[in-house]
Scaffold this motif. Structure first.
Motif, PDB file in Angstrom:
ATOM      1  N   LEU A   1     -11.914   7.122   0.558  1.00  0.00           N
ATOM      2  CA  LEU A   1     -12.204   6.596   1.891  1.00  0.00           C
ATOM      3  C   LEU A   1     -10.917   6.310   2.642  1.00  0.00           C
ATOM      4  CD1 LEU A   1     -11.689   3.266   2.276  1.00  0.00           C
ATOM      5  CD2 LEU A   1     -13.708   3.131   0.847  1.00  0.00           C
ATOM      6  N   PHE A   2     -11.024   6.313   3.962  1.00  0.00           N
ATOM      7  CA  PHE A   2      -9.952   5.833   4.831  1.00  0.00           C
ATOM      8  C   PHE A   2     -10.606   5.192   6.043  1.00  0.00           C
ATOM      9  CE2 PHE A   2     -10.781   9.999   6.614  1.00  0.00           C
ATOM     10  CZ  PHE A   2     -10.567   9.857   7.980  1.00  0.00           C
ATOM     11  N   CYS A   3      -9.820   4.422   6.806  1.00  0.00           N
ATOM     12  CA  CYS A   3     -10.388   3.615   7.881  1.00  0.00           C
ATOM     13  C   CYS A   3      -9.628   3.824   9.190  1.00  0.00           C
ATOM     14  CB  CYS A   3     -10.369   2.134   7.506  1.00  0.00           C
ATOM     15  SG  CYS A   3     -11.270   1.756   5.992  1.00  0.00           S
TER      16      CYS A   3
ATOM     17  N   THR B   1      -7.909   5.127   0.003  1.00  0.00           N
ATOM     18  CA  THR B   1      -8.073   4.693  -1.379  1.00  0.00           C
ATOM     19  C   THR B   1      -9.117   5.541  -2.081  1.00  0.00           C
ATOM     20  OG1 THR B   1      -8.484   2.765  -2.821  1.00  0.00           O
ATOM     21  CG2 THR B   1      -9.874   2.994  -0.877  1.00  0.00           C
ATOM     22  N   ALA B   2      -9.026   5.600  -3.401  1.00  0.00           N
ATOM     23  CA  ALA B   2     -10.069   6.233  -4.197  1.00  0.00           C
ATOM     24  C   ALA B   2     -11.291   5.320  -4.219  1.00  0.00           C
ATOM     25  CB  ALA B   2      -9.572   6.470  -5.621  1.00  0.00           C
ATOM     26  N   LEU B   3     -12.463   5.910  -4.254  1.00  0.00           N
ATOM     27  CA  LEU B   3     -13.705   5.135  -4.204  1.00  0.00           C
ATOM     28  C   LEU B   3     -14.589   5.361  -5.414  1.00  0.00           C
ATOM     29  CD1 LEU B   3     -15.640   3.282  -2.627  1.00  0.00           C
ATOM     30  CD2 LEU B   3     -16.501   5.329  -1.450  1.00  0.00           C
TER      31      LEU B   3
ATOM     32  N   THR C   1       0.831  -1.197   0.000  1.00  0.00           N
ATOM     33  CA  THR C   1       0.000   0.000   0.000  1.00  0.00           C
ATOM     34  C   THR C   1       0.867   1.249   0.000  1.00  0.00           C
ATOM     35  OG1 THR C   1      -0.106   0.271   2.407  1.00  0.00           O
ATOM     36  CG2 THR C   1      -1.714  -1.218   1.404  1.00  0.00           C
ATOM     37  N   GLY C   2       0.265   2.355  -0.377  1.00  0.00           N
ATOM     38  CA  GLY C   2       0.894   3.642  -0.185  1.00  0.00           C
ATOM     39  C   GLY C   2       0.747   4.067   1.264  1.00  0.00           C
ATOM     40  N   VAL C   3       1.408   5.155   1.629  1.00  0.00           N
ATOM     41  CA  VAL C   3       1.322   5.694   2.980  1.00  0.00           C
ATOM     42  C   VAL C   3       0.876   7.152   2.883  1.00  0.00           C
ATOM     43  CG1 VAL C   3       2.509   6.112   5.162  1.00  0.00           C
ATOM     44  CG2 VAL C   3       3.203   4.186   3.711  1.00  0.00           C
ATOM     45  N   ALA C   4      -0.136   7.503   3.650  1.00  0.00           N
ATOM     46  CA  ALA C   4      -0.656   8.864   3.644  1.00  0.00           C
ATOM     47  C   ALA C   4      -0.785   9.373   5.073  1.00  0.00           C
ATOM     48  CB  ALA C   4      -2.012   8.914   2.940  1.00  0.00           C
ATOM     49  N   ILE C   5      -0.815  10.675   5.216  1.00  0.00           N
ATOM     50  CA  ILE C   5      -1.088  11.314   6.505  1.00  0.00           C
ATOM     51  C   ILE C   5      -2.428  12.028   6.382  1.00  0.00           C
ATOM     52  CG2 ILE C   5      -0.300  12.887   8.279  1.00  0.00           C
ATOM     53  CD1 ILE C   5       1.598  10.526   7.800  1.00  0.00           C
ATOM     54  N   VAL C   6      -3.399  11.620   7.187  1.00  0.00           N
ATOM     55  CA  VAL C   6      -4.706  12.261   7.200  1.00  0.00           C
ATOM     56  C   VAL C   6      -4.675  13.344   8.270  1.00  0.00           C
ATOM     57  CG1 VAL C   6      -7.191  11.928   7.528  1.00  0.00           C
ATOM     58  CG2 VAL C   6      -5.823  10.138   6.436  1.00  0.00           C
ATOM     59  N   THR C   7      -5.023  14.568   7.899  1.00  0.00           N
ATOM     60  CA  THR C   7      -4.916  15.703   8.804  1.00  0.00           C
ATOM     61  C   THR C   7      -6.220  16.488   8.869  1.00  0.00           C
ATOM     62  OG1 THR C   7      -4.118  17.165   7.045  1.00  0.00           O
ATOM     63  CG2 THR C   7      -2.453  15.973   8.317  1.00  0.00           C
ATOM     64  N   ALA C   8      -6.356  17.264   9.931  1.00  0.00           N
ATOM     65  CA  ALA C   8      -7.519  18.141  10.090  1.00  0.00           C
ATOM     66  C   ALA C   8      -7.198  19.203  11.122  1.00  0.00           C
ATOM     67  CB  ALA C   8      -8.759  17.346  10.505  1.00  0.00           C
ATOM     68  N   CYS C   9      -8.028  20.226  11.174  1.00  0.00           N
ATOM     69  CA  CYS C   9      -7.982  21.240  12.225  1.00  0.00           C
ATOM     70  C   CYS C   9      -9.412  21.493  12.675  1.00  0.00           C
ATOM     71  CB  CYS C   9      -7.384  22.554  11.728  1.00  0.00           C
ATOM     72  SG  CYS C   9      -5.592  22.627  11.760  1.00  0.00           S
ATOM     73  N   GLU C  10      -9.658  21.289  13.953  1.00  0.00           N
ATOM     74  CA  GLU C  10     -10.986  21.569  14.482  1.00  0.00           C
ATOM     75  C   GLU C  10     -11.110  23.062  14.761  1.00  0.00           C
ATOM     76  OE1 GLU C  10     -14.003  19.767  17.853  1.00  0.00           O
ATOM     77  OE2 GLU C  10     -11.845  19.667  18.169  1.00  0.00           O
ATOM     78  N   ASP C  11     -12.241  23.658  14.378  1.00  0.00           N
ATOM     79  CA  ASP C  11     -12.470  25.074  14.663  1.00  0.00           C
ATOM     80  C   ASP C  11     -12.362  25.316  16.159  1.00  0.00           C
ATOM     81  OD1 ASP C  11     -12.878  25.540  12.025  1.00  0.00           O
ATOM     82  OD2 ASP C  11     -15.056  25.557  12.130  1.00  0.00           O
TER      83      ASP C  11
ATOM     84  N   PHE D   1     -11.179  17.000   6.104  1.00  0.00           N
ATOM     85  CA  PHE D   1      -9.831  16.468   6.301  1.00  0.00           C
ATOM     86  C   PHE D   1      -9.054  16.583   5.000  1.00  0.00           C
ATOM     87  CE2 PHE D   1     -12.515  12.972   4.934  1.00  0.00           C
ATOM     88  CZ  PHE D   1     -11.747  12.307   3.982  1.00  0.00           C
ATOM     89  N   ALA D   2      -7.730  16.487   5.118  1.00  0.00           N
ATOM     90  CA  ALA D   2      -6.849  16.424   3.960  1.00  0.00           C
ATOM     91  C   ALA D   2      -6.050  15.133   4.018  1.00  0.00           C
ATOM     92  CB  ALA D   2      -5.907  17.625   3.910  1.00  0.00           C
ATOM     93  N   VAL D   3      -5.774  14.571   2.864  1.00  0.00           N
ATOM     94  CA  VAL D   3      -4.944  13.371   2.756  1.00  0.00           C
ATOM     95  C   VAL D   3      -3.642  13.770   2.081  1.00  0.00           C
ATOM     96  CG1 VAL D   3      -4.741  11.048   1.824  1.00  0.00           C
ATOM     97  CG2 VAL D   3      -6.978  11.900   2.575  1.00  0.00           C
ATOM     98  N   ASN D   4      -2.539  13.603   2.795  1.00  0.00           N
ATOM     99  CA  ASN D   4      -1.206  13.934   2.304  1.00  0.00           C
ATOM    100  C   ASN D   4      -0.510  12.655   1.865  1.00  0.00           C
ATOM    101  OD1 ASN D   4      -0.525  16.974   3.486  1.00  0.00           O
ATOM    102  ND2 ASN D   4      -1.977  15.847   4.766  1.00  0.00           N
ATOM    103  N   VAL D   5      -0.246  12.492   0.575  1.00  0.00           N
ATOM    104  CA  VAL D   5       0.376  11.277   0.049  1.00  0.00           C
ATOM    105  C   VAL D   5       1.893  11.421   0.164  1.00  0.00           C
ATOM    106  CG1 VAL D   5       0.608   9.754  -1.947  1.00  0.00           C
ATOM    107  CG2 VAL D   5      -1.549  10.980  -1.545  1.00  0.00           C
TER     108      VAL D   5
END
Length: 203
Positions: free
Chosen positions: A79-81, A69-71, A40-50, A98-102
């Motif tokens: 999607l991510f899990c 993965t693309a859906l 698999t690839g590796v990604a960083i899922v990120t976010a900022c809560e208001d 959220f953002a997905v950083n590949v």
């Protein structure tokens, strides 16, 4: 009389309610070993809560993710899990985006930081904001900005479906991959195949 071979299809491995003749730890170890063969690839899922205070956004959060993965192309969905035990997922859920950083092949250290618990993950990386306000890490191959569309419960994880709202640029650099419990990269960046032959259900 000979015994049945120990294969995925045999009744002495994993069934709908677990394994016959094996305890849960054995099943878990076997599951990890077999599925580890799927690169698999590796990604960083990120976010900022208001934050609701003077600043527009709260503290950034993120975690390393192999399950991205693309859906769907129409509409554009990914999607991510995250695990049910994830401390980051509740923040992403509240933020609703959220953002997905590949990650690129040379970013193993970034994956290690975001795969750990308790560390100040953003202190060692530079980043900017996606249109949604979610963090975009410097040096990544590309990124995908999303809004949370749907969340499904699935065993010890959630399946999070995101609607794509913005996209990063393409890159010819090599991606960071995870295979059989370790990092790897492709020997060379593969040639893109625009308009070339591919299965109908590939992206």
């Amino acid at each position: 009389m000979t015994s049945a071979p120990d294969t995925v299809g045999s009744t002495d491995t994993v069934g709908s309610t677990g394994a016959v003749g094996a305890d849960a730890a054995d099943v878990s170890a076997r599951f990890r070993s077999v599925l580890g063969h799927f690169c698999t690839g590796v990604a960083i899922v990120t976010a900022c809560e208001d934050s609701g205070r003077a600043t527009q956004h709260g503290e950034p959060v993120g975690f390393a993710c192999q399950s991205f993965t693309a859906l769907s192309l129409d509409p554009p969905l990914v999607l991510f899990c995250p695990a049910r035990t994830s401390g980051t997922w509740p923040v992403i859920e509240r933020a609703g985006r959220f953002a997905v950083n590949v990650l690129a092949g040379e970013q193993q250290d970034v994956s290690a930081v975001f795969g750990s618990r308790g560390a100040d993950k953003f202190s060692s990386v530079s980043w900017t904001r996606a249109p949604s306000g979610s963090p975009l890490l410097d040096g990544v191959l590309t990124w995908v900005d999303c809004a949370v569309e749907t969340v499904h419960e699935a065993g010890d994880h959630y399946v999070v479906i995101g609607r794509v709202t913005a996209l990063g640029e393409s890159s010819a650099r090599r991606p960071l991959l995870f295979y059989r419990g370790g990092y790897t990269v492709t020997e060379a960046a593969p040639d893109a195949m625009p308009g070339g032959p591919r299965p109908d259900d590939w992206f």
